[in-house]
Design an enzyme around this catalytic site. Structure first.
Site: not given
Length: 363
Positions: A224, A253, A255, A273
């Protein structure tokens, strides 16, 4: 963790509940049915007031009169009675013949301090900032843009950085609902054959901790933002408490830039979502480029039904429209999104909650 009921039983229960709701609406005049729907906003604030005052907490050890509750929480006795009576009419409390109020099964879910308490979520839904965002839903419907961007002049997660109190309310709500989802979803899937499990956007590692306990031969990677995972290995963090910290690497990091490579399982819980298709594809394509041969992607998301039967996700979809700018998706939409990222949707596993597990493999 409790054993997950068979998918057919889950579907049957959901269909029965939806049928009861339709039956209720069919037995009252149309105007009354419409009015009841509108009154839902008032019920939200009644729940919010009860949670903020701590009324369910006061009833946790046994029934009390409204006067006793009012004295304990520092509220007006008559107003407290009226609030508790209204909530008793909706099965949150039970008004006993002796005049005392008791918690019902629903009310017990609003007692704070429990890992699965919904009190933090009610506090978030009923909070003033969130109420203001939903007050501009019309703008989102007219433009397709978030109400937050119009009301705050910035996007939702940027706004959280400017309002630490509201951010705390939001984070507490997400933690509570995450616990419920994890406890019900993890038993629904067999993780025992995986060897390197990467939790993408995994926060402090609650999901990964539960999965690693179910897969004792696996190692995990918690991934994360650096600011999020900075304290993930603390002595009171989920990884340590679950006894899996020695089997887990923590990496920071984004994504949108890259994800840890060579995982044979990539977990994403309520990540996709949050984003529109374009941004969601960026995330999934990063995983497609990093995944080990024969690996699997597991999305923990609500999967909307086709059409418009009763489903909690249809309202959560509007929350995404108002706040984050993402969307809930049907199985068909997930299959299309995954295909565009280079995956094939393999199956969808329901759980006792509205959350499902979407399993995909490289195409």
């Amino acid at each position: 963790m409790a054993k997950t009921p068979p998918p057919a039983l889950i579907a049957a229960v959901n269909a029965f509940r939806a049928g009861l709701d339709r039956l209720h609406k069919a037995t009252v005049p149309n105007s009354v049915a419409a009015m009841e729907l509108g009154f839902g906003a008032w019920l939200t604030q009644a729940l919010n007031a009860a949670v903020r005052l701590g009324i369910p907490d006061e009833l946790a050890n046994g029934p009390l009169t409204a006067d006793e509750v009012a004295r304990r929480v520092g509220a007006d006795p008559d107003a407290t009675y009226r609030l508790m009576r209204a909530l008793a009419s909706r099965s949150v409390f039970k008004l006993r013949r002796d005049g005392r109020f008791a918690l019902t099964r629903i009310g017990r879910a609003l007692v704070s301090g429990e890992a699965t308490s919904m009190a933090p979520m009610i506090a978030f839904i009923g909070s003033r900032p969130h109420w203001e965002h939903w007050g501009d839903l019309e703008h989102s419907v007219r433009t397709g843009q978030t109400a937050v961007s119009r009301v705050r002049g910035m996007e939702f997660f940027d706004y959280l950085d400017t309002e630490p109190d509201f951010a705390r309310v939001f984070n507490d709500a997400m933690t509570g609902t995450s616990t419920v989802a994890i406890e019900n979803a993890v038993p629904a899937y067999d993780f025992s054959n995986f060897r390197r499990i990467v939790d993408v956007g995994g926060g402090h590692g609650a999901l990964l901790s539960a999965v690693l306990r179910a897969a004792p031969a696996a190692r995990g990677v918690l991934f994360d933002l650096p600011s999020v995972v900075a304290d993930a290995s603390d002595t009171d963090g989920p990884l340590t408490v679950a006894g899996v910290a020695q089997r887990c690497d923590v990496e920071g990091g984004s994504f949108f830039e890259s994800v840890p490579a060579d995982g044979d399982a990539y977990l994403l819980k309520t990540i996709i979502h949050d984003w529109d298709d374009e941004r969601a594809l960026e995330i999934l394509r990063k995983i497609r480029g990093a995944i080990a041969p024969g690996g699997k992607v597991l999305l923990f998301e609500m999967v909307l039904p086709e059409g418009a039967p009763g489903h909690l996700g249809l309202l959560l979809d509007l929350e995404m429209l108002v706040s984050a700018g993402g969307k809930e998706r049907t199985q068909r939409e997930y299959a299309d999104l995954l295909a565009r990222a280079g995956f094939r949707l393999n199956r969808v596993l329901p759980t006792p909650t509205p959350l499902a597990i979407i399993e995909a493999v490289p195409a």
